[in-house]
Design a protein around this motif. Structure first.
Motif, PDB file in Angstrom:
ATOM      1  N   ILE A  74     -25.152   9.056   5.962  1.00 34.98           N
ATOM      2  CA  ILE A  74     -26.369   8.315   5.631  1.00 34.98           C
ATOM      3  C   ILE A  74     -26.376   8.121   4.121  1.00 34.98           C
ATOM      4  CG2 ILE A  74     -28.893   8.288   5.709  1.00 34.98           C
ATOM      5  CD1 ILE A  74     -27.580   8.254   8.494  1.00 34.98           C
ATOM      6  N   ARG A  97     -28.540   6.485   0.980  1.00 33.19           N
ATOM      7  CA  ARG A  97     -29.890   6.057   0.631  1.00 33.19           C
ATOM      8  C   ARG A  97     -29.857   5.235  -0.647  1.00 33.19           C
ATOM      9  NH1 ARG A  97     -34.389   7.398   2.722  1.00 33.19           N
ATOM     10  NH2 ARG A  97     -33.575   9.229   3.757  1.00 33.19           N
ATOM     11  N   LYS A 140     -32.191   2.365  -3.213  1.00 28.51           N
ATOM     12  CA  LYS A 140     -33.518   2.375  -3.844  1.00 28.51           C
ATOM     13  C   LYS A 140     -34.626   2.129  -2.823  1.00 28.51           C
ATOM     14  CE  LYS A 140     -36.161   0.099  -7.479  1.00 28.51           C
ATOM     15  NZ  LYS A 140     -36.133  -0.971  -8.477  1.00 28.51           N
ATOM     16  N   ASP A 141     -34.435   1.141  -1.936  1.00 30.97           N
ATOM     17  CA  ASP A 141     -35.468   0.835  -0.950  1.00 30.97           C
ATOM     18  C   ASP A 141     -34.895   0.544   0.438  1.00 30.97           C
ATOM     19  OD1 ASP A 141     -34.267  -1.497  -1.709  1.00 30.97           O
ATOM     20  OD2 ASP A 141     -36.088  -2.505  -2.353  1.00 30.97           O
ATOM     21  N   VAL A 149     -31.937   2.373   3.666  1.00 28.13           N
ATOM     22  CA  VAL A 149     -31.051   3.437   4.126  1.00 28.13           C
ATOM     23  C   VAL A 149     -29.933   2.790   4.939  1.00 28.13           C
ATOM     24  CG1 VAL A 149     -30.859   5.482   5.595  1.00 28.13           C
ATOM     25  CG2 VAL A 149     -32.895   5.146   4.195  1.00 28.13           C
ATOM     26  N   GLU A 209     -26.669   3.527   7.492  1.00 28.62           N
ATOM     27  CA  GLU A 209     -25.933   4.440   8.355  1.00 28.62           C
ATOM     28  C   GLU A 209     -24.503   3.904   8.440  1.00 28.62           C
ATOM     29  OE1 GLU A 209     -27.201   6.490  12.386  1.00 28.62           O
ATOM     30  OE2 GLU A 209     -26.675   4.382  12.703  1.00 28.62           O
ATOM     31  N   TYR A 216     -28.864  -5.820   2.986  1.00 31.42           N
ATOM     32  CA  TYR A 216     -29.452  -5.208   1.786  1.00 31.42           C
ATOM     33  C   TYR A 216     -28.665  -5.567   0.518  1.00 31.42           C
ATOM     34  CZ  TYR A 216     -31.342  -2.288   5.510  1.00 31.42           C
ATOM     35  OH  TYR A 216     -31.935  -1.853   6.662  1.00 31.42           O
ATOM     36  N   LEU A 224     -26.136   4.478  -4.555  1.00 38.06           N
ATOM     37  CA  LEU A 224     -26.465   5.024  -3.251  1.00 38.06           C
ATOM     38  C   LEU A 224     -26.295   6.539  -3.321  1.00 38.06           C
ATOM     39  CD1 LEU A 224     -24.308   2.513  -1.181  1.00 38.06           C
ATOM     40  CD2 LEU A 224     -26.796   2.403  -1.493  1.00 38.06           C
ATOM     41  N   THR A 225     -27.177   7.272  -2.663  1.00 37.22           N
ATOM     42  CA  THR A 225     -27.074   8.724  -2.618  1.00 37.22           C
ATOM     43  C   THR A 225     -26.641   9.138  -1.215  1.00 37.22           C
ATOM     44  OG1 THR A 225     -28.845   8.927  -4.250  1.00 37.22           O
ATOM     45  CG2 THR A 225     -28.325  10.896  -2.964  1.00 37.22           C
ATOM     46  N   ASP A 244     -27.024  11.178   1.660  1.00 42.77           N
ATOM     47  CA  ASP A 244     -28.063  12.042   2.219  1.00 42.77           C
ATOM     48  C   ASP A 244     -27.534  12.997   3.277  1.00 42.77           C
ATOM     49  OD1 ASP A 244     -30.226  11.375   0.709  1.00 42.77           O
ATOM     50  OD2 ASP A 244     -31.337  10.387   2.299  1.00 42.77           O
TER      51      ASP A 244
END
Length: 161
Positions: A71, A73, A75-76, A78, A80, A96, A155-156, A158
């Motif tokens: 996953i 994440r 800024k606004d 997510v 997969e 996105y 992107l992080t 998660d």
């Protein structure tokens, strides 16, 4: 004598009639079928002799497959991402990433190999960065890492499964 299709992505021994690896979901339609003795000899040569069986669990006459995913994440949003997915303006996440003109159409590939997640720069124009460091080729990623596709998108990580 048993016959297998060995996945080039994760080295899983798949049944000879499979077209997608049951472990990592990679395309194995064009992978040649290998005899059991050839597999054993190859593993001995690599010093990896081990016994593996097909990882399938039946439930109501359906085959269940464990799928590797992460996953990411933004800024606004997510994302997969499954092992083998390519991320970019025309690939996974295009809904996105379309507005990020510094992200290439096919920017980076995410995949899991031998239980370790990697990100690979697909010769993008503006590069891939992990925690601020530009990578060359592929590099290992872990939970909490910040992955930048160019300098305009971060992107992080998660979750890793």
């Amino acid at each position: 004598m048993e016959r297998y299709k060995i996945c080039p992505n994760c080295n899983w021994q798949n049944p000879p009639d499979e077209i997608i690896c049951v472990k990592c979901m990679a395309d194995i339609i064009n992978v040649p079928v290998t005899e059991n003795n050839a597999v054993r000899e190859a593993k001995k040569a690599e010093g990896i002799e081990r016994k593996e069986s097909f990882k399938k669990e039946s439930f109501d006459d359906r085959t269940m497959v464990e799928v590797s995913k992460i996953i990411l994440r933004g800024k606004d949003f997510v994302l997969e991402v499954f092992s083998g997915d390519v991320v970019g303006r025309h690939e996974k996440g295009k809904e996105y990433l379309g507005e990020y003109k510094t992200v290439s159409r096919r920017h980076a590939k995410f995949f899991k190999q031998a239980g370790i997640w990697y990100v690979e720069d697909l010769n993008s124009t503006n590069g891939v960065y992990i925690n601020g460091m530009k990578i060359k080729g592929k590099d290992v990623i872990k939970k909490g890492d910040r992955i930048s596709l160019s300098l305009s998108l971060e992107l992080t990580v998660d979750e890793l499964q």
